[in-house]
Design a protein around this motif. Structure first.
Motif, PDB file in Angstrom:
ATOM      1  N   ASP A  44       1.117  -1.111  -0.122  1.00 57.85           N
ATOM      2  CA  ASP A  44       0.603   0.101  -0.310  1.00 57.85           C
ATOM      3  C   ASP A  44       1.232   1.142  -0.075  1.00 57.85           C
ATOM      4  N   GLY A  45       2.205   0.753   0.169  1.00 57.83           N
ATOM      5  CA  GLY A  45       2.814   2.218  -0.234  1.00 57.83           C
ATOM      6  C   GLY A  45       4.350   2.183  -0.878  1.00 57.83           C
ATOM      7  N   ALA A  46       4.970   2.173  -1.430  1.00 60.36           N
ATOM      8  CA  ALA A  46       6.335   2.119  -1.455  1.00 60.36           C
ATOM      9  C   ALA A  46       7.134   1.360  -1.135  1.00 60.36           C
ATOM     10  N   ASP A  47       7.216   1.259   0.357  1.00 56.20           N
ATOM     11  CA  ASP A  47       8.360   1.092   0.955  1.00 56.20           C
ATOM     12  C   ASP A  47       7.066  -0.059   2.359  1.00 56.20           C
ATOM     13  N   ALA A  48       6.357  -0.843   1.866  1.00 52.49           N
ATOM     14  CA  ALA A  48       4.836  -1.765   3.110  1.00 52.49           C
ATOM     15  C   ALA A  48       5.384  -3.528   2.134  1.00 52.49           C
ATOM     16  N   VAL A  49       6.109  -3.871   3.481  1.00 54.63           N
ATOM     17  CA  VAL A  49       5.620  -5.342   2.741  1.00 54.63           C
ATOM     18  C   VAL A  49       5.253  -6.169   4.061  1.00 54.63           C
ATOM     19  N   THR A  50       4.142  -7.371   3.236  1.00 54.20           N
ATOM     20  CA  THR A  50       4.098  -8.201   4.233  1.00 54.20           C
ATOM     21  C   THR A  50       4.399  -9.084   4.384  1.00 54.20           C
ATOM     22  N   GLU A  51       4.391  -9.794   5.754  1.00 52.60           N
ATOM     23  CA  GLU A  51       4.787 -11.029   6.109  1.00 52.60           C
ATOM     24  C   GLU A  51       3.763 -11.254   7.112  1.00 52.60           C
ATOM     25  N   TRP A  52       3.332 -13.168   7.344  1.00 51.46           N
ATOM     26  CA  TRP A  52       2.334 -13.720   7.270  1.00 51.46           C
ATOM     27  C   TRP A  52       3.314 -14.530   8.356  1.00 51.46           C
ATOM     28  N   ILE A  53       2.444 -14.411  10.172  1.00 46.67           N
ATOM     29  CA  ILE A  53       2.645 -15.658  10.718  1.00 46.67           C
ATOM     30  C   ILE A  53       2.086 -16.347  10.587  1.00 46.67           C
ATOM     31  N   ASP A  54       2.741 -17.844  10.417  1.00 48.11           N
ATOM     32  CA  ASP A  54       1.519 -18.748  11.034  1.00 48.11           C
ATOM     33  C   ASP A  54       0.883 -19.182  11.680  1.00 48.11           C
ATOM     34  N   GLY A  55      -0.325 -19.717  11.594  1.00 48.77           N
ATOM     35  CA  GLY A  55      -0.857 -20.413  13.468  1.00 48.77           C
ATOM     36  C   GLY A  55      -0.843 -19.575  13.499  1.00 48.77           C
ATOM     37  N   ALA A  56      -1.332 -18.089  14.004  1.00 49.06           N
ATOM     38  CA  ALA A  56      -1.623 -17.216  14.507  1.00 49.06           C
ATOM     39  C   ALA A  56      -2.573 -16.478  14.088  1.00 49.06           C
ATOM     40  N   GLY A  57      -3.569 -16.708  15.363  1.00 51.64           N
ATOM     41  CA  GLY A  57      -5.104 -16.272  15.515  1.00 51.64           C
ATOM     42  C   GLY A  57      -4.888 -15.088  15.987  1.00 51.64           C
ATOM     43  N   LEU A  58      -5.981 -14.278  15.817  1.00 46.39           N
ATOM     44  CA  LEU A  58      -6.260 -12.713  16.125  1.00 46.39           C
ATOM     45  C   LEU A  58      -5.089 -12.449  17.431  1.00 46.39           C
ATOM     46  N   TYR A  59      -5.199 -13.227  19.010  1.00 44.49           N
ATOM     47  CA  TYR A  59      -4.114 -13.365  19.702  1.00 44.49           C
ATOM     48  C   TYR A  59      -2.473 -13.327  19.746  1.00 44.49           C
ATOM     49  N   GLY A  60      -1.941 -13.126  17.739  1.00 49.93           N
ATOM     50  CA  GLY A  60      -1.020 -13.784  17.852  1.00 49.93           C
ATOM     51  C   GLY A  60       0.025 -13.306  18.831  1.00 49.93           C
ATOM     52  N   VAL A  61       0.098 -11.650  19.463  1.00 51.56           N
ATOM     53  CA  VAL A  61       0.916 -11.170  20.333  1.00 51.56           C
ATOM     54  C   VAL A  61       1.207 -11.708  20.926  1.00 51.56           C
ATOM     55  N   LYS A  62       0.296 -12.132  21.696  1.00 46.66           N
ATOM     56  CA  LYS A  62       0.669 -13.364  22.572  1.00 46.66           C
ATOM     57  C   LYS A  62       1.363 -14.220  22.395  1.00 46.66           C
ATOM     58  N   THR A  63       0.446 -14.980  21.272  1.00 48.83           N
ATOM     59  CA  THR A  63       1.038 -16.197  21.031  1.00 48.83           C
ATOM     60  C   THR A  63       2.078 -16.505  20.087  1.00 48.83           C
ATOM     61  N   HIS A  64       2.615 -15.679  19.430  1.00 52.88           N
ATOM     62  CA  HIS A  64       3.392 -15.759  18.282  1.00 52.88           C
ATOM     63  C   HIS A  64       4.511 -14.801  18.481  1.00 52.88           C
ATOM     64  N   ALA A  65       4.766 -14.537  19.774  1.00 54.90           N
ATOM     65  CA  ALA A  65       5.685 -13.485  20.402  1.00 54.90           C
ATOM     66  C   ALA A  65       7.145 -13.415  19.542  1.00 54.90           C
ATOM     67  N   GLU A  66       7.806 -14.538  19.679  1.00 56.09           N
ATOM     68  CA  GLU A  66       9.311 -14.756  19.252  1.00 56.09           C
ATOM     69  C   GLU A  66       8.784 -15.266  17.166  1.00 56.09           C
ATOM     70  N   ALA A  67       7.587 -15.146  16.825  1.00 56.60           N
ATOM     71  CA  ALA A  67       7.999 -14.970  15.430  1.00 56.60           C
ATOM     72  C   ALA A  67       7.183 -13.753  14.541  1.00 56.60           C
ATOM     73  N   ILE A  68       6.742 -12.965  15.829  1.00 58.71           N
ATOM     74  CA  ILE A  68       6.779 -11.231  14.756  1.00 58.71           C
ATOM     75  C   ILE A  68       8.147 -10.837  15.184  1.00 58.71           C
ATOM     76  N   VAL A  69       8.450 -11.114  16.768  1.00 55.73           N
ATOM     77  CA  VAL A  69       9.884 -10.109  16.678  1.00 55.73           C
ATOM     78  C   VAL A  69      10.408 -10.032  15.639  1.00 55.73           C
ATOM     79  N   ASP A  70      10.739 -11.832  15.412  1.00 48.21           N
ATOM     80  CA  ASP A  70      11.467 -12.100  14.121  1.00 48.21           C
ATOM     81  C   ASP A  70      11.719 -11.912  13.228  1.00 48.21           C
ATOM     82  N   ALA A  71      10.540 -11.027  12.977  1.00 45.11           N
ATOM     83  CA  ALA A  71       9.944 -10.494  11.157  1.00 45.11           C
ATOM     84  C   ALA A  71      10.304  -9.072  11.453  1.00 45.11           C
ATOM     85  N   ILE A  72      10.221  -9.271  12.113  1.00 42.18           N
ATOM     86  CA  ILE A  72      10.735  -6.878  12.764  1.00 42.18           C
ATOM     87  C   ILE A  72      11.966  -6.695  12.995  1.00 42.18           C
TER      88      ILE A  72
END
Lengths: 260, 264
Positions: B231-259
């Protein structure tokens, strides 16, 4: 009241406070509750006092204690708070379990407490009655369907108050969570017999009772507690029971002001 | 993470903090609070100075000055808008002397993060939008206020079960408990972010192409990683596999890895 944290050795203690520069008063909440219990009363007393309402460790936004604390250890955290804020002596107010913690502070650190108000102290001469009640305070168990939330409600909704008065204490317990919501009850039931501590209290003391709490197991013994504390007075908050600080803060503040 | 309060013009704001380095702000979603980020925050703290904020009206923060709300609730009552919440985030940054920060928002918090970056791109070094709840992307948004009226307190406590019904997406109760707590803490403001989002969708260009480098995190079974949602000149999308809506709590390591992969 404003809110802040004090870093004490055992962790971060959350508390509420009014503007400084006046004689300090520390307020201790009942089991399964938090400093918000004194929010309105504190504001009403702020003209004459600097009021601090503490969240005991494990409750509300305070850190959990490092292990299951005794009431005497919770009392130590009150003194740690006083040390952190450089308060050499305070007036101490406690309600129910908070009154028992306040008793430990006044008896154990007599030079730190100038005056004591014990609102409905929990003292029942028959110790085994206290232990029998322990089953009522088992930890709440998570359930997949969320029905465990109603168990928190049931433990709070015992005194005929409207839901808006119950919800803050229910919220405090849900915030503590199943692991910590009952730790003050457990400490209270396992505590030494305070009949050994009451005679050691040196500061002027008032025991308050709530008229409509007289039917509870500990309700009738406020007079007995007052008789064990040298020189203690006894007074009654008429027409109220234990959530009065939320439902009728004007009356509670007036009663406290009378004895502060 | 440790916890503290800071005064902003709109009230006392509660926040969690940890770490040292480039500032990173973490913004929670609807009916949540900064505790959502305990795991993510502690992991990010290895590389960033992390602040997870309780938006006003949520967690331990003060209520916002609701009477000044620019949005409207189901009964026409004033509601603090997404833009106004964004202004409080900028007030937080000013109060903390944070010039620029990576801003990470999840769900409704992603909308707040996006509005901060849109209005003050010079303050947002980069943007992380996790499970972004963006107005206009679901055709059902017009009915948001009807779908989520304020649950009135019931004498038997059954409003707690209504909270549960709204938060339960099949995660373990220990995970859901955070959002049950969030609803209780927010009280009558518990749906205010949702209502504010329903309003914001009518703002022209609400989710414009981000003007700052952006990472969009989608929770669920992956599509292609890459510039799907460019949606912008410099936007990238990544999927956090297996994460539901509460992925921030359940998939913290994968999220931080992506960041860290994107922005380290």
């Amino acid at each position: 009241m404003r809110r802040a944290y004090a870093d004490i050795p055992a962790g971060q203690m959350h508390y509420r406070y009014t503007a400084g520069g006046k004689p300090p008063v520390i307020c201790l909440h009942i089991s399964g509750s938090g400093s918000g219990e004194y929010e309105r009363v504190g504001d009403m007393l702020a003209d004459k006092f600097t009021v601090y309402a503490l969240d005991m460790l494990g409750m509300n936004f305070s850190d959990p204690p490092p292990r299951l604390y005794s009431l005497s250890e919770h009392a130590s955290t009150v003194v740690d708070f006083m040390d952190k804020l450089a308060l050499p002596r305070v007036i101490l107010i406690g309600t129910l379990c908070g009154a028992n913690i306040a008793t430990h502070v006044a008896a154990g650190w007599p030079d730190r407490v100038s005056k004591l108000i014990l609102a409905q102290p929990v003292h029942m001469p028959e110790q085994k009655d206290m232990h029998r009640r322990k089953a009522l305070y088992d930890p709440v168990q998570y359930t997949a369907d969320g029905s465990y939330a109603l168990e928190f409600w049931r433990r709070v909704d015992k005194y005929g108050y409207p839901p808006a008065i119950n919800m803050p204490r229910v919220t405090d317990q849900i915030l503590s969570g199943p692991e910590y919501s009952e730790i003050l009850h457990w400490a209270m039931f396992a505590d030494e017999d305070l009949a050994g501590l009451y005679p050691k209290i040196q500061c002027p003391t008032t025991v308050l009772r709530y008229e409509l709490y007289a039917g509870s197991p500990e309700g009738p013994y406020a007079g007995l507690v007052a008789s064990m504390i040298p020189g203690a007075g006894l007074d009654t908050i008429l027409g109220e029971t234990i959530y009065a600080s939320r439902s009728n803060p004007v009356k509670v503040a007036a009663m406290l002001r009378k004895h502060l | 993470m440790k916890r503290a309060y800071i005064d902003i013009p709109q009230g006392q704001m509660h926040y969690r903090y940890a770490g040292a380095g480039e500032p990173a702000l973490l913004l929670h979603g609807s009916a949540s609070h900064s505790g959502e980020f305990e795991a993510v925050g502690n992991l990010l703290a290895r590389r960033f100075q992390v602040y997870a904020i309780d938006l006003l009206g949520f967690g331990a923060s003060d209520r916002p000055p609701v009477e000044k709300g620019e949005a409207f609730g189901p009964r026409g009552e004033p509601v603090y808008s997404i833009r106004q919440h964004g202004a409080t985030v900028l007030s937080f940054m000013d109060a903390m002397s944070i010039e620029r920060a990576m801003i990470f928002g999840v769900s409704a918090g992603a909308a707040v993060a996006a509005v901060v970056a849109r209005e003050k791109p010079e303050r947002a070094r980069r943007l992380v939008l996790a499970a972004p709840y963006m107005p206009g992307q679901s055709g059902d948004d017009r009915g948001e206020k009807d779908k989520y009226p304020l649950p009135e307190y019931q004498a038997d406590g059954r409003h707690l079960l209504e909270y549960w019904r709204r938060i339960n997406y099949g995660e373990a109760p220990q995970v859901n408990h955070h959002w049950l707590t969030g609803y209780c803490l927010a009280g009558d403001l518990c749906e205010s972010l949702r209502w504010a989002l329903a309003e914001a969708k009518d703002e022209p260009g609400f989710f414009d192409r981000p003007r700052v480098p952006a990472l969009i995190l989608r929770f669920g079974a992956g599509g292609n990683n890459g510039a799907d949602d460019a949606d912008g000149a410099d936007a990238v999308t990544e999927w956090i596999d297996g994460a539901g809506l509460y992925g921030v709590k359940t998939h913290a390591e994968a999220i931080v890895d992506a960041i860290l992969r994107r922005f380290a």
